[in-house]
Design a protein around this motif. Structure first.
Motif, PDB file in Angstrom:
ATOM      1  N   ARG A  91       1.377   4.077   9.919  1.00  0.00           N
ATOM      2  CA  ARG A  91       1.581   3.178  11.066  1.00  0.00           C
ATOM      3  C   ARG A  91       2.339   3.884  12.190  1.00  0.00           C
ATOM      4  N   ILE A  92       3.359   4.664  11.814  1.00  0.00           N
ATOM      5  CA  ILE A  92       4.144   5.353  12.848  1.00  0.00           C
ATOM      6  C   ILE A  92       3.270   6.379  13.567  1.00  0.00           C
TER       7      ILE A  92
ATOM      8  N   HIS B 245       0.102   6.301  13.955  1.00  0.00           N
ATOM      9  CA  HIS B 245      -0.832   5.551  14.787  1.00  0.00           C
ATOM     10  C   HIS B 245      -0.144   5.088  16.085  1.00  0.00           C
ATOM     11  N   ASN B 246       1.077   4.565  15.939  1.00  0.00           N
ATOM     12  CA  ASN B 246       1.819   4.095  17.117  1.00  0.00           C
ATOM     13  C   ASN B 246       2.112   5.232  18.085  1.00  0.00           C
TER      14      ASN B 246
ATOM     15  N   SER C  65      -1.152   6.145  19.860  1.00  0.00           N
ATOM     16  CA  SER C  65      -1.555   5.165  20.882  1.00  0.00           C
ATOM     17  C   SER C  65      -0.623   5.224  22.075  1.00  0.00           C
ATOM     18  N   LYS C  66       0.653   5.433  21.838  1.00  0.00           N
ATOM     19  CA  LYS C  66       1.615   5.486  22.936  1.00  0.00           C
ATOM     20  C   LYS C  66       1.299   6.694  23.831  1.00  0.00           C
TER      21      LYS C  66
END
Ligand code: ATP
Length: 140
Positions: free
Chosen positions: A127-128, A130-131, A134-135
């Protein structure tokens, strides 16, 4: 009626699950073989008990089979996690969630019939990442 949860293993993962369930208003039985952990959680949860979850008699005497949902949050001791899951499955516990330590552990848990297998370190890493990606995409 309030849902009844039992959490086995009061490390960082199991401990945080206990606190969140209590804050959601659930009944929580917390189980650990370590007396210090049990003393730490006794004021927080509905009931905290010292027990070895690989001891079938101990789990039966606690009435664990009647709980709506049991969470096995033992990580490092994979054998204890597997044995505990096996006992819970044999008791026909309604819903069992187990923390897996690695892919082999996960495979065995799935064969045993665990309803939900979580892999917190791996899932949070995904998840990190991915974040972060995306950021970065948004930043360009
Ligand atoms: P976390 O990654 O959640 O912080 P941890 O590394 O602190 O976990 P683990 O080895 O995963 O610790 O164990 C979590 C808890 O499970 C410990 O408090 C330990 O005492 C408890 N535990 C381990 N085996 C058993 C068992 N057979 N019966 C009951 N509790 C157990």
């Amino acid at each position: 009626m309030k849902k009844q949860f039992a959490v086995i293993g009061l490390g960082r993962f199991g401990g945080s699950i206990c606190k969140s369930l209590v804050s959601e208003g659930m009944d929580v039985l917390a189980i650990d073989q370590d007396e210090d952990k049990v003393n730490e959680f006794a004021p927080i949860v509905t009931e905290a008990v010292i027990a070895d979850s690989t001891d079938e008699k101990a789990l039966r005497s606690l009435g664990v089979r009647n709980f709506d949902h049991v969470i096995v949050a033992i990580g490092d001791n994979i054998l204890a996690s597997i044995l505990t899951t096996l006992i819970l499955e044999e008791m026909n516990v309604k819903h069992i969630t187990v923390k897996a330590q690695n892919d082999y552990h996960e495979k065995v848990l799935s064969r045993l019939g665990a309803d939900e297998i979580v892999h917190p370190e791996r899932d949070i890493g995904i998840r990190i990442a991915h974040n972060v990606v995306s950021k970065n995409v948004l930043d360009y």
